[in-house]
Design an enzyme around this catalytic site. Structure first.
Site, PDB file in Angstrom:
ATOM      1  CG  ASP A 196      -2.920   3.415  -2.109  1.00 48.33           C
ATOM      2  OD1 ASP A 196      -3.910   2.677  -1.940  1.00 48.33           O
ATOM      3  OD2 ASP A 196      -2.315   3.971  -1.182  1.00 48.33           O
ATOM      4  CD  GLU A 197      -5.217  -0.976  -0.477  1.00 48.58           C
ATOM      5  OE1 GLU A 197      -5.151  -1.925   0.309  1.00 48.58           O
ATOM      6  OE2 GLU A 197      -5.686   0.136  -0.164  1.00 48.58           O
TER       7      GLU A 197
ATOM      8  CG  ASP B  30      -1.934   1.130   1.214  1.00 48.57           C
ATOM      9  OD1 ASP B  30      -3.136   0.829   1.130  1.00 48.57           O
ATOM     10  OD2 ASP B  30      -1.527   2.307   1.282  1.00 48.57           O
TER      11      ASP B  30
HETATM   12  N1  DCP Z   1      -8.666   8.367  -1.139  1.00 47.45           N
HETATM   13  C1  DCP Z   1      -9.730   9.252  -1.328  1.00 47.45           C
HETATM   14  N2  DCP Z   1     -10.731   9.333  -0.395  1.00 47.45           N
HETATM   15  C2  DCP Z   1     -10.708   8.574   0.731  1.00 47.45           C
HETATM   16  C3  DCP Z   1      -9.643   7.654   0.925  1.00 47.45           C
HETATM   17  C4  DCP Z   1      -8.633   7.581  -0.023  1.00 47.45           C
HETATM   18  O1  DCP Z   1      -9.762   9.960  -2.338  1.00 47.45           O
HETATM   19  N3  DCP Z   1     -11.693   8.684   1.637  1.00 47.45           N
HETATM   20  C5  DCP Z   1      -7.564   8.320  -2.133  1.00 47.45           C
HETATM   21  C6  DCP Z   1      -6.454   9.229  -1.703  1.00 47.45           C
HETATM   22  C7  DCP Z   1      -5.386   8.324  -1.191  1.00 47.45           C
HETATM   23  C8  DCP Z   1      -5.609   7.070  -1.992  1.00 47.45           C
HETATM   24  O2  DCP Z   1      -7.012   7.019  -2.250  1.00 47.45           O
HETATM   25  O3  DCP Z   1      -4.086   8.868  -1.371  1.00 47.45           O
HETATM   26  C9  DCP Z   1      -5.153   5.807  -1.276  1.00 47.45           C
HETATM   27  O4  DCP Z   1      -5.889   5.608  -0.093  1.00 47.45           O
HETATM   28  P1  DCP Z   1      -5.246   5.052   1.232  1.00 47.45           P
HETATM   29  O5  DCP Z   1      -6.354   4.650   2.115  1.00 47.45           O
HETATM   30  O6  DCP Z   1      -4.238   4.011   0.916  1.00 47.45           O
HETATM   31  O7  DCP Z   1      -4.562   6.320   1.915  1.00 47.45           O
HETATM   32  P2  DCP Z   1      -3.159   7.005   1.632  1.00 47.45           P
HETATM   33  O8  DCP Z   1      -2.338   6.242   0.652  1.00 47.45           O
HETATM   34  O9  DCP Z   1      -3.401   8.426   1.278  1.00 47.45           O
HETATM   35  O10 DCP Z   1      -2.470   7.000   3.063  1.00 47.45           O
HETATM   36  P3  DCP Z   1      -1.788   5.770   3.852  1.00 47.45           P
HETATM   37  O11 DCP Z   1      -0.357   6.149   4.012  1.00 47.45           O
HETATM   38  O12 DCP Z   1      -2.498   5.701   5.149  1.00 47.45           O
HETATM   39  O13 DCP Z   1      -1.997   4.536   3.016  1.00 47.45           O
HETATM   40 MG    MG Z   2      -2.124   4.179   0.887  1.00 37.86          MG
HETATM   41 MG    MG Z   3      -4.732   2.118   0.029  1.00 37.99          MG
END
Ligand code: DCP
Ligand code: MG
Ligand code: MG
Length: 362
Positions: free
Chosen positions: A110-111, A9
């Site tokens: 992203d995963e 992720d």
């Molecule tokens: N995303 C979004 N709205 C949300 C959750 C996520 O638009 N409610 C988008 C933005 C994030 C991406 O999806 O960058 C990936 O989600 P993640 O849950 O993996 O969160 P992040 O990668 O941003 O942070 P982390 O470091 O916790 O994985």
């Molecule tokens: Mg993420």
């Molecule tokens: Mg994610």
């Protein structure tokens, strides 16, 4: 052979890409916002970097609230298409580290899961080395970080990747699964949401350990047969679901390194041929045709570029792929004087072939 699954992720994905694009953002609170039609007043936080998270800014929070928490934070609008491109590059790296093309499953932008049972010889420690290599490859090529989880199934791998964030790697061996899960609150179990969490709390079940010990009949009476059985299994860390590409609408691709960095056309085109053959063999076995072809090149400075061609209709013959891939590769050679390090071919916009006569028959 015990399975070994890796889950990757990306860390604060959208905000990390924005930081990479604009180094002056480093150290500042960065908030990526999805603005609504009401402009900057409406809208919710897509994600924020870890500096912003420290002051309580979270995904899905109204942007107005985030602004109130930190008026000095940098607010940027979502650039989805751009993030998709970075995601494609990352996925290509992940896919190329899986046991096979099919042993890969992207689950969000992203995963992804990749199975490495064979390449790790079923050894979680060796999977850890693969995990480190993946982190390194993504860091060098895309200049962003990710967190890696390794476990005997998807459930454990997924929970392991969020155990140490950002830039972490967590290996959970089969004999460690119970201790890993036991102390966690039930909401951390992948697949449990707010509603289930609350109902379990009413039953006195707070940790995954509590859930694992709970009477299965009672779980079934409250949640129904399927869900009740699943809760009990998951709490024990059991999950048999395979790593599998979800739809045929995805892509089929192969990447490989050249023996050494080179601009030698003989070497480059013979590897390209090999990759095309591989991709075609896969498309054939999956009985799909494709409407797009993409060639990826990684140069000696680790920069990655891609070119794509879309066909007017779905094709399934080697000739179409070869012709377009060779043309794209020729263009790459004309555009740079650097050596080539790694190349890849993929086909996308896949269509199931429904038994009618196809070009394969010729
Ligand atoms: N995303 C979004 N709205 C949300 C959750 C996520 O638009 N409610 C988008 C933005 C994030 C991406 O999806 O960058 C990936 O989600 P993640 O849950 O993996 O969160 P992040 O990668 O941003 O942070 P982390 O470091 O916790 O994985
Ligand atoms: Mg993420
Ligand atoms: Mg994610």
């Amino acid at each position: 052979m015990e399975r070994v699954i890796i889950h990757v992720d990306m860390d604060y994905f959208y905000a990390a890409i924005e930081e990479r694009e604009d180094p002056s953002l480093k150290g500042k609170a960065v908030v990526v916002c999805m603005y609504s039609s009401r402009g900057e007043q409406g809208g919710a936080v897509s994600t924020s970097n870890y500096v912003a998270r420290e002051i309580g800014i979270r995904s899905a929070m109204p942007c107005r609230q985030a602004k109130a928490l930190n008026p000095d934070a940098v607010f940027l609008p979502v650039r989805k298409q751009f993030y998709e491109e970075v995601s494609d590059n990352v996925m290509e790296i992940l896919r190329s580290n899986a046991d096979s093309e099919e042993a890969f499953e992207k689950i969000s932008i992203d995963e992804a899961f990749l199975e490495v049972t064979n390449s790790s010889c079923s050894d979680p420690g060796r999977a850890g080395e693969i995990g480190m290599r993946i982190k390194e490859e993504i860091r060098i090529r895309e200049k962003i970080t990710c967190s890696v989880g390794i476990g005997p199934n998807k459930l454990i791998a997924k929970m392991a990747s969020s155990f140490q964030k950002p830039d972490g790697i967590t290996i959970v061996r089969p004999e460690e699964v119970r201790d890993f899960l036991k102390p966690m609150p039930v909401k951390k179990l992948w697949g449990i949401g707010k509603v289930t969490e609350e109902r379990l709390a009413e039953m006195g079940v707070r940790t995954i350990g509590d859930l694992e010990e709970h009477d299965i009949q009672e779980l079934i009476s409250v949640f129904g047969k399927n869900r009740g059985t699943w809760l009990k299994q998951a709490a024990a860390g059991r999950d048999e679901t395979p790593v599998k590409e979800r739809t045929a609408t995805d892509q089929i691709g192969r990447m490989a390194s050249l023996e050494h960095d080179t601009r030698d056309e003989g070497m480059i085109f013979s590897l390209l041929d090999e990759l095309e053959n591989d991709v075609m063999a896969r498309a054939r076995s999956r009985k799909v045709s494709f409407r797009s072809a993409t060639v990826t090149v990684i140069l000696s400075n680790f920069k990655m570029s891609t070119k794509s061609r879309t066909f007017s209709h779905p094709v399934s013959d080697m000739g179409s792929l070869h012709e377009s891939a060779a043309e794209m590769m020729q263009q790459f050679l004309e555009e740079t004087t650097l050596n080539f390090r790694r190349i890849g071919v993929r086909v996308g916009d896949l269509h199931e072939m429904t038994g009618q006569k196809s070009l394969f028959d010729f």
